[in-house]
Design a protein around this motif. Structure first.
Motif, short mmCIF file in Angstrom:
data_model
loop_
_atom_site.label_atom_id
_atom_site.label_comp_id
_atom_site.label_asym_id
_atom_site.label_seq_id
_atom_site.Cartn_x
_atom_site.Cartn_y
_atom_site.Cartn_z
N GLY A 15 0.92 -1.14 0.04
CA GLY A 15 0.16 0.03 -0.07
C GLY A 15 0.78 1.33 -0.14
O GLY A 15 1.79 1.38 0.60
N VAL A 16 0.69 2.24 -0.89
CA VAL A 16 1.54 3.27 -1.07
C VAL A 16 0.49 4.82 -0.51
O VAL A 16 -0.54 4.86 -0.80
CB VAL A 16 1.90 3.54 -2.53
CG1 VAL A 16 2.69 4.86 -2.62
CG2 VAL A 16 2.66 2.34 -2.87
N VAL A 17 1.18 5.50 0.44
CA VAL A 17 0.52 6.84 0.67
C VAL A 17 1.51 7.86 0.58
O VAL A 17 2.86 7.60 0.78
CB VAL A 17 0.01 6.50 2.19
CG1 VAL A 17 1.12 6.27 2.77
CG2 VAL A 17 -0.71 7.58 2.77
N GLY A 18 0.91 9.25 0.10
CA GLY A 18 1.86 10.34 0.13
C GLY A 18 2.00 10.86 1.55
O GLY A 18 1.06 10.75 2.49
N VAL A 19 3.32 11.35 2.00
CA VAL A 19 3.53 11.97 3.24
C VAL A 19 4.34 13.22 3.00
O VAL A 19 4.82 13.43 1.81
CB VAL A 19 4.38 10.92 4.19
CG1 VAL A 19 3.87 9.56 4.06
CG2 VAL A 19 5.80 10.78 3.41
N PRO A 20 4.27 14.05 3.73
CA PRO A 20 4.90 15.45 3.86
C PRO A 20 6.42 15.41 3.61
O PRO A 20 6.77 14.47 4.06
CB PRO A 20 4.23 16.13 4.79
CG PRO A 20 3.33 15.52 5.50
CD PRO A 20 3.66 13.88 5.22
N HIS A 21 6.74 16.21 2.80
CA HIS A 21 8.17 16.12 2.42
C HIS A 21 8.72 17.79 2.12
O HIS A 21 8.01 18.55 1.37
CB HIS A 21 8.66 15.52 1.17
CG HIS A 21 10.10 15.32 1.14
ND1 HIS A 21 10.71 15.94 0.51
CD2 HIS A 21 11.02 14.36 1.73
CE1 HIS A 21 12.26 15.77 0.48
NE2 HIS A 21 12.31 14.61 1.05
N GLU A 22 9.84 18.10 2.83
CA GLU A 22 10.01 19.56 2.87
C GLU A 22 10.54 19.90 1.61
O GLU A 22 9.91 21.30 1.01
CB GLU A 22 11.65 19.67 3.80
CG GLU A 22 11.99 21.21 3.73
CD GLU A 22 13.39 21.33 4.47
OE1 GLU A 22 13.88 22.54 4.71
OE2 GLU A 22 13.72 20.19 4.86
N ARG A 23 11.10 19.25 0.56
CA ARG A 23 11.82 19.66 -0.64
C ARG A 23 10.49 19.32 -1.77
O ARG A 23 10.23 20.51 -2.56
CB ARG A 23 12.94 19.01 -1.01
CG ARG A 23 13.57 19.31 -2.34
CD ARG A 23 14.92 18.69 -2.57
NE ARG A 23 15.26 18.95 -3.98
CZ ARG A 23 16.38 18.45 -4.53
NH1 ARG A 23 17.24 17.67 -3.85
NH2 ARG A 23 17.03 19.11 -5.60
N TRP A 24 10.05 18.22 -1.64
CA TRP A 24 9.14 17.85 -2.95
C TRP A 24 7.77 18.02 -2.53
O TRP A 24 6.81 17.59 -3.28
CB TRP A 24 9.28 16.31 -3.10
CG TRP A 24 10.92 16.02 -3.45
CD1 TRP A 24 11.74 15.33 -2.84
CD2 TRP A 24 11.67 16.58 -4.74
NE1 TRP A 24 13.13 15.25 -3.44
CE2 TRP A 24 12.81 16.11 -4.70
CE3 TRP A 24 11.19 17.41 -5.68
CZ2 TRP A 24 13.81 16.54 -5.58
CZ3 TRP A 24 12.25 17.55 -6.72
CH2 TRP A 24 13.48 17.08 -6.64
N GLY A 25 7.40 18.59 -1.40
CA GLY A 25 5.85 18.77 -1.10
C GLY A 25 5.32 17.27 -0.35
O GLY A 25 4.69 17.38 0.69
#
Length: 542
Positions: A459-469
């Motif tokens: 399962g893939v989920v998007g998580v916050p990232h400083e550089r890439w959003g």
């Protein structure tokens, strides 16, 4: 040359005066046609259609005597049991509206649903006293697994049936658009919404299921119920009632593949409704090969996408019996169908399996953000119209305004139609994440990750990232017997897919989290990562 506009309603035609069959009429008709045939099987219990219809009549009389009227909402909280069927048809027979919950919900969750739909009665299984106590302000009736053993005190379905046995209710004759079922949608966050299903809509749905999913269903057939009757399995059962095909309930609430396959052999089961997680367990369990499955013609799965890897395994294990359909609760599953004869060998590794063609009487439109229809091959939001689309959400004008546009129901799912009219679902709009300005569908990434030989589920989920959003995190279940290094899988991903799509981190787990509806949601993946301390803190993400 100009063409006069179509007259929407002929003079003298008022659709509010048009009658439609009561959804419970099919049961009465079947009981007349085949009264002595078996209707419900549960452990040692075997009801005939005449017995089930008589129980429904008796409970309907009790409902009317307690003031339940057409349009009244009856909330029900129970796992699958014989009198669950009695309750649903009795509620419909008197014109009331059935509102079944997911029996795995906590008492507070059920209270929130009750406050929203304002039931006049709460029917609660005896094994859930905390739920009954939490709704003490609403009259409560109990029911149990044993229909012949009522509760020691209070109102009980078994006792009420016995007290009114042999009596006939005043059957309700509904009009077009009269509500019959408040279908609580699973949702991805927050309190589920209540989709209003109507008698006439559900008559179409039953007809469509018999047409597209089980085209030759007969009285001698049987279905094994392995999912909650409160949702898709309940819809599936309606066609069997209409045909007089018996309903076989699992003896226990926990799915045991050995028991399921034994019942398939013993009861000569011909249909099942499942979700992919259940299908995979059934197909990939060693007990499947030890039982006679020759009676099984349609193993129907829906509710969530299936991966290409699992589809290949399931087809190999079970043969040409798989039927897939796609559709939300708001459309009662009636968007696409992939029948047995269209289940081809799975696509190449990393490609998304098809979701099927339009259901009979339904139409799909792939639209951009402005509502413009897109050509074949272009991805957009899957929108649908047709008689299976629900009437709207109960007391939720904001949600209705959001999901209807120019007469189309907006599913919130993303996908595309190919040149043949085959639908491919790439993900949900709410699940997408944006990394470096690029929109990424988690499902596309998941299919790629599954190509790794040591990954069984992901399962893939998007998580916050400083550089890439945002960046993707892949929660992976290793293949049985393997102990892969997460860093090795991460490197493999970077080498086998575009860099911006490759998961930034791989987290190994024993099993993916699933909701009470059998779905792996992004909300649950985030909760798992937070619990393990893998989700970035605000300081780490900024």
């Amino acid at each position: 040359m100009s063409i006069a506009p179509v007259v929407r309603e002929l003079p003298g035609m008022d659709r509010t005066t048009r009658r439609t069959p009561n959804l419970a009429h099919a049961l009465a008709r079947t009981a007349i046609r085949t009264p002595g045939a078996t209707a419900v099987v549960f452990r040692d219990l075997r009801w005939t259609w005449a017995e089930l219809d008589r129980r429904v009549d008796a409970l309907a009389v009790a409902l009317q005597r307690r003031g339940v009227r057409p349009g009244s909402v009856v909330l029900t909280h129970a796992p699958n049991c014989p009198d669950m069927v009695t309750v649903m048809y009795a509620v419909w027979r008197v014109g009331a509206v059935w509102a079944p919950t997911n029996f795995r919900l906590d008492p507070d969750d059920v209270v929130a649903l009750a406050r929203h739909v304002e039931p006049v009665l709460f029917v609660c299984h005896r094994d859930y006293p905390a739920h009954a106590e939490a709704l003490a302000e609403v009259p409560v009736w109990s029911l149990g697994d044993d229909p012949d053993a009522g509760a020691a005190d209070g109102d009980d379905v078994a006792r009420l049936v016995a007290e009114n046995d042999g009596e006939r209710p005043v059957a309700y004759a509904p009009r077009v658009d009269d509500p019959v079922w408040l279908f609580f949608t699973s949702g991805s966050s927050g309190t589920p919404k209540a989709a209003v299903l109507t008698h006439d809509q559900m008559q179409f749905v039953v007809t469509n299921h018999l047409c597209d999913l089980m085209p030759d269903l007969r009285t001698e057939d049987a279905t094994l119920v392995v999912a909650p009757l409160s949702h898709g399995a309940g819809i599936h059962v309606l066609g069997h009632v209409a045909r007089g095909a018996r309903i076989v309930l699992l003896p226990e609430r926990r799915l045991d593949p050995e028991t399921a396959w034994r019942l398939v052999e013993q009861e000569r089961v011909s249909t099942m409704f499942t979700v992919p997680t259940i299908l995979n367990r059934l197909a990939q369990d060693e007990s499947a090969a030890r039982h006679d499955r020759s009676s099984l013609r349609y193993l129907i799965y829906a509710g969530a996408p299936i991966t290409g890897k699992d589809l290949g395994r399931d087809l190999e294990a079970l043969g040409p019996v798989l039927v897939q359909y796609y559709g939300l609760g708001e459309v009662t599953g009636n968007v696409t169908v992939l029948p047995t004869w269209m289940h081809e060998p799975p696509p190449a590794p990393g490609e998304i399996p098809p979701a099927g063609i339009e259901r009979t009487g339904m139409q799909i439109s792939i639209q951009d953000e402005g509502g413009n229809e897109l050509p074949p091959g272009e991805r957009g939001e899957i929108c649908v119209c047709g008689p299976a689309v629900f009437a709207g959400y109960y007391a939720n004008d904001a949600a209705n305004a959001k999901v209807f546009r120019d007469g189309w129901f907006r599913t919130g799912d993303l996908g595309y139609l190919d040149e043949r009219g085959m639908l491919y679902i790439t993900g949900r709009d709410s699940d997408m994440y944006i990394s470096g300005g690029s929109n990424i569908d988690p499902r596309e990434v998941e299919e790629k990750v599954l190509r790794h030989p040591d990954v069984a589920e992901v399962g893939v989920v998007g998580v916050p990232h400083e550089r890439w959003g945002e960046v993707g995190y892949a929660v992976c279940v290793p293949r049985a017997g393997s102990r892969p290094d997460p860093a090795t899988i991460e490197e493999w991903c970077r080498s086998n897919m575009p860099g911006y799509k490759a998961p930034r981190r791989v987290v190994l787990v024993d099993a993916l989290p699933t909701s009470g509806y059998g779905k792996v949601t992004k909300k649950l993946l985030r909760a798992l990562l937070e619990e393990r301390g893998e989700w970035p803190t605000e300081a780490e993400a900024s």
